[in-house]
Design an enzyme around this catalytic site. Sequence first.
Site, PDB file in Angstrom:
ATOM      1  N   GLU A   1       8.018  17.203 -25.815  1.00 21.82           N
ATOM      2  CA  GLU A   1       7.255  17.755 -24.384  1.00 21.82           C
ATOM      3  C   GLU A   1       7.871  19.049 -23.968  1.00 21.82           C
ATOM      4  OE1 GLU A   1       4.816  16.102 -23.204  1.00 21.82           O
ATOM      5  OE2 GLU A   1       5.025  14.114 -23.485  1.00 21.82           O
TER       6      GLU A   1
ATOM      7  N   HIS B   1      -1.961  15.569 -26.582  1.00 21.21           N
ATOM      8  CA  HIS B   1      -1.918  14.092 -26.122  1.00 21.21           C
ATOM      9  C   HIS B   1      -3.365  13.510 -26.602  1.00 21.21           C
ATOM     10  CE1 HIS B   1       1.572  15.502 -23.744  1.00 21.21           C
ATOM     11  NE2 HIS B   1       1.819  14.235 -23.202  1.00 21.21           N
TER      12      HIS B   1
ATOM     13  N   ARG C   1       0.761  -1.231  -0.023  1.00 21.93           N
ATOM     14  CA  ARG C   1      -0.055  -0.058  -0.032  1.00 21.93           C
ATOM     15  C   ARG C   1       0.859   1.151   0.036  1.00 21.93           C
ATOM     16  NH1 ARG C   1      -3.053  -3.316   3.739  1.00 21.93           N
ATOM     17  NH2 ARG C   1      -4.588  -4.200   2.708  1.00 21.93           N
TER      18      ARG C   1
ATOM     19  N   ASN D   1      -1.579  18.142 -20.919  1.00 22.06           N
ATOM     20  CA  ASN D   1      -2.030  17.245 -22.068  1.00 22.06           C
ATOM     21  C   ASN D   1      -1.984  17.981 -23.563  1.00 22.06           C
ATOM     22  OD1 ASN D   1      -2.050  14.550 -20.549  1.00 22.06           O
ATOM     23  ND2 ASN D   1      -3.592  15.491 -19.315  1.00 22.06           N
TER      24      ASN D   1
ATOM     25  N   GLU E   1      -5.069  16.767 -11.139  1.00 19.94           N
ATOM     26  CA  GLU E   1      -5.859  17.135 -12.366  1.00 19.94           C
ATOM     27  C   GLU E   1      -7.046  17.092 -12.280  1.00 19.94           C
ATOM     28  OE1 GLU E   1      -3.891  15.447 -15.775  1.00 19.94           O
ATOM     29  OE2 GLU E   1      -5.900  15.277 -16.860  1.00 19.94           O
TER      30      GLU E   1
ATOM     31  N   LYS F   1       2.324  11.329 -11.720  1.00 21.04           N
ATOM     32  CA  LYS F   1       1.530  10.277 -12.404  1.00 21.04           C
ATOM     33  C   LYS F   1       2.133   9.098 -12.763  1.00 21.04           C
ATOM     34  CE  LYS F   1      -1.669  13.368 -14.792  1.00 21.04           C
ATOM     35  NZ  LYS F   1      -2.108  13.828 -16.150  1.00 21.04           N
TER      36      LYS F   1
ATOM     37  N   HIS G   1       6.255   7.793 -27.961  1.00 19.53           N
ATOM     38  CA  HIS G   1       5.199   8.736 -27.259  1.00 19.53           C
ATOM     39  C   HIS G   1       5.346  10.238 -27.703  1.00 19.53           C
ATOM     40  CE1 HIS G   1       2.644  10.249 -24.298  1.00 19.53           C
ATOM     41  NE2 HIS G   1       3.590  11.130 -23.861  1.00 19.53           N
TER      42      HIS G   1
ATOM     43  N   ARG H   1      -4.192  21.239 -14.354  1.00 20.49           N
ATOM     44  CA  ARG H   1      -3.137  20.210 -14.941  1.00 20.49           C
ATOM     45  C   ARG H   1      -3.296  19.575 -16.089  1.00 20.49           C
ATOM     46  NH1 ARG H   1       0.211  15.602 -11.276  1.00 20.49           N
ATOM     47  NH2 ARG H   1       1.411  14.914 -13.037  1.00 20.49           N
TER      48      ARG H   1
ATOM     49  N   LYS I   1       6.285  22.688 -15.002  1.00 23.78           N
ATOM     50  CA  LYS I   1       5.550  21.695 -14.390  1.00 23.78           C
ATOM     51  C   LYS I   1       5.284  21.777 -12.979  1.00 23.78           C
ATOM     52  CE  LYS I   1       4.186  16.864 -14.679  1.00 23.78           C
ATOM     53  NZ  LYS I   1       4.439  15.715 -15.677  1.00 23.78           N
TER      54      LYS I   1
ATOM     55  N   HIS J   1      -2.543  10.305 -27.957  1.00 27.15           N
ATOM     56  CA  HIS J   1      -2.735   8.734 -27.576  1.00 27.15           C
ATOM     57  C   HIS J   1      -3.565   8.074 -28.299  1.00 27.15           C
ATOM     58  CE1 HIS J   1      -2.282  10.178 -22.995  1.00 27.15           C
ATOM     59  NE2 HIS J   1      -1.012  10.090 -23.504  1.00 27.15           N
TER      60      HIS J   1
HETATM   61  P1  NAD Z   1      11.175   5.291 -22.598  1.00 24.35           P
HETATM   62  O1  NAD Z   1      11.068   4.945 -21.419  1.00 24.35           O
HETATM   63  O2  NAD Z   1      10.735   3.932 -23.585  1.00 24.35           O
HETATM   64  O3  NAD Z   1      12.651   5.438 -23.099  1.00 24.35           O
HETATM   65  C1  NAD Z   1      13.078   5.662 -24.390  1.00 24.35           C
HETATM   66  C2  NAD Z   1      13.933   4.556 -24.921  1.00 24.35           C
HETATM   67  O4  NAD Z   1      15.287   4.968 -24.535  1.00 24.35           O
HETATM   68  C3  NAD Z   1      13.897   3.043 -24.353  1.00 24.35           C
HETATM   69  O5  NAD Z   1      14.291   2.153 -25.410  1.00 24.35           O
HETATM   70  C4  NAD Z   1      15.015   3.205 -23.241  1.00 24.35           C
HETATM   71  O6  NAD Z   1      15.437   1.947 -22.692  1.00 24.35           O
HETATM   72  C5  NAD Z   1      15.844   4.056 -23.816  1.00 24.35           C
HETATM   73  N1  NAD Z   1      16.772   4.963 -22.943  1.00 24.35           N
HETATM   74  C6  NAD Z   1      16.422   5.487 -21.744  1.00 24.35           C
HETATM   75  N2  NAD Z   1      17.530   6.298 -21.436  1.00 24.35           N
HETATM   76  C7  NAD Z   1      18.461   6.070 -22.091  1.00 24.35           C
HETATM   77  C8  NAD Z   1      19.819   6.741 -22.141  1.00 24.35           C
HETATM   78  N3  NAD Z   1      20.173   7.549 -21.151  1.00 24.35           N
HETATM   79  N4  NAD Z   1      20.672   6.001 -23.089  1.00 24.35           N
HETATM   80  C9  NAD Z   1      20.192   5.300 -24.069  1.00 24.35           C
HETATM   81  N5  NAD Z   1      19.030   4.762 -24.009  1.00 24.35           N
HETATM   82  C10 NAD Z   1      18.123   5.229 -23.134  1.00 24.35           C
HETATM   83  O7  NAD Z   1      10.283   6.460 -23.288  1.00 24.35           O
HETATM   84  P2  NAD Z   1      10.262   7.887 -22.701  1.00 24.35           P
HETATM   85  O8  NAD Z   1      10.018   8.757 -24.047  1.00 24.35           O
HETATM   86  O9  NAD Z   1      11.483   8.295 -21.810  1.00 24.35           O
HETATM   87  O10 NAD Z   1       8.900   7.741 -21.993  1.00 24.35           O
HETATM   88  C11 NAD Z   1       7.647   7.736 -22.492  1.00 24.35           C
HETATM   89  C12 NAD Z   1       6.826   7.018 -21.454  1.00 24.35           C
HETATM   90  O11 NAD Z   1       6.451   8.126 -20.808  1.00 24.35           O
HETATM   91  C13 NAD Z   1       5.277   6.962 -22.115  1.00 24.35           C
HETATM   92  O12 NAD Z   1       5.069   5.579 -21.516  1.00 24.35           O
HETATM   93  C14 NAD Z   1       4.415   7.918 -21.677  1.00 24.35           C
HETATM   94  O13 NAD Z   1       3.126   7.437 -21.367  1.00 24.35           O
HETATM   95  C15 NAD Z   1       5.139   8.237 -20.404  1.00 24.35           C
HETATM   96  N6  NAD Z   1       4.762   9.716 -19.885  1.00 24.35           N
HETATM   97  C16 NAD Z   1       4.452   9.827 -18.358  1.00 24.35           C
HETATM   98  C17 NAD Z   1       4.359  11.042 -18.005  1.00 24.35           C
HETATM   99  C18 NAD Z   1       3.876  11.165 -16.457  1.00 24.35           C
HETATM  100  O14 NAD Z   1       3.460  12.318 -16.465  1.00 24.35           O
HETATM  101  N7  NAD Z   1       3.850  10.075 -15.914  1.00 24.35           N
HETATM  102  C19 NAD Z   1       4.506  12.279 -18.982  1.00 24.35           C
HETATM  103  C20 NAD Z   1       5.089  12.142 -19.934  1.00 24.35           C
HETATM  104  C21 NAD Z   1       4.869  10.751 -20.707  1.00 24.35           C
HETATM  105  N1  GLY Z   2       2.103  14.655 -18.363  1.00 24.73           N
HETATM  106  C1  GLY Z   2       1.010  15.359 -17.958  1.00 24.73           C
HETATM  107  C2  GLY Z   2       0.969  15.409 -16.545  1.00 24.73           C
HETATM  108  O1  GLY Z   2       1.890  15.044 -15.890  1.00 24.73           O
HETATM  109  O2  GLY Z   2       0.071  15.858 -15.799  1.00 24.73           O
END
Ligand code: NAD
Ligand code: GLY
Length: 372
Positions: A191, A254, A127, A251, A243, A149, A271, A247, A233, A258
């Site tokens: 982003e 997005h 939890r 998006n 949100e 998130k 993404h 907030r 942010k 999405h």
């Molecule tokens: P990812 O985590 O898939 O990383 C992209 C690629 O880069 C992967 O293959 C990873 O292994 C590689 N990688 C990571 N760091 C590296 C480094 N330093 N050197 C070499 N390779 C490296 O993708 P992302 O773009 O980081 O994140 C996308 C995800 O984030 C999506 O799932 C999206 O929904 C989520 N997201 C979440 C929020 C949130 O607020 N929580 C906001 C935006 C996006």
């Molecule tokens: N990436 C959108 C949020 O964090 O709200």
Amino acid sequence: MMKVSGTISQVDIELQDRSYTIAIAPSLFDDPLSYAVLPRASSALIVSNTTVAPLYAQRLQAALQGKYSQLHHVVLPDGEGFKTWETLNLIFDALLQNGCDRKTVLFALGGGVVGDMTGFAAASYMRGVPFVQIPTTLLAQVDSSVGGKTGINHPLGKNMIGAFYQPLLVVCDLDTLKTLPARELSAGLAEVIKYGPIADMAFLDWIEAHIDTLLARDPAALAHAVKRCCEIKAWVVSQDERESGLRAILNFGHTFGHAIEAGLGYGQWLHGEAVGCGMVMAASLSARLGLVDAALVRRLTTLIQKAGLPVTGPVLDASDNAGRYLELMRLDKKSLGGDIRFVVIDAPGRASLRGAPDALVREVIDACCLRL
Ligand code: NAD
Ligand code: GLY
């Protein structure tokens, strides 16, 4: 927060007892001093993936060795397609098999996929256990590691299962961006660009002036971009953690993005690529609603393209492409009672959430998508 040499930028997220710091600098993640603020615990679990672990896990392990008597490690398969229950369970397996207690600290070492899944595991294991974000992609440093998130995808919708759960600390080590593939850097820039039209047109001017230096990974340019994005942010999240209103502007792009990700199958487009193209569509919708002029849409489209991102949407259904986009967008978390709500630009630097007639959305999709 201390650092042996060089300067360190710090951005604070103000959320009462859930407040924390984002530290931004080179040479941070493998410095034990970066973690001095964390509470004492006997065990920790480093979560990374098959790409990031060989690059950085050993150095993180060395930095944490003195702090935790039991230091465990789990390596997940890499990719958006693995942001699933099955992969999440690998984290729970590691926690349970190693007898981890409720003080165990989880360290998310990787991009947004690792960060979102580790955060969700931390939110639900016993939890709730503490966790730290060590984002290693530009996208994760400017967005996903900040704000709490967390979650996984469902085959029917992106990020549909999850929780709001804040980390104890975010460590943005700018040096990790040196190993990022160029396509991932561009995805992160989507982003970065996002923050301009929704909150800070002076920052948009700065990005336009520095897009080439950002693409060339100039350390000073990247440091400024990460810091300004985190500041914006932090300002948004501190006002609206869960949100209920403001907030949602984060998006921007997005809702369309999405739909592209889900419609093509997760992982086909990154993404950030989907968000880049989605921002062109959302800006175009804003113009068709009479909120901004076409010059702003052209300006954003040019910048997104210069960042190395697609600006033309894919065809998701040859017989009724716009219909398929609409169907997927109705599943968006911002939809209410089946009505899609879009983040639109109300005026340069200001955004809000609102509905739009299907016919207008169809026009946007027809205008912004490839033709067969
Ligand atoms: P990812 O985590 O898939 O990383 C992209 C690629 O880069 C992967 O293959 C990873 O292994 C590689 N990688 C990571 N760091 C590296 C480094 N330093 N050197 C070499 N390779 C490296 O993708 P992302 O773009 O980081 O994140 C996308 C995800 O984030 C999506 O799932 C999206 O929904 C989520 N997201 C979440 C929020 C949130 O607020 N929580 C906001 C935006 C996006
Ligand atoms: N990436 C959108 C949020 O964090 O709200």
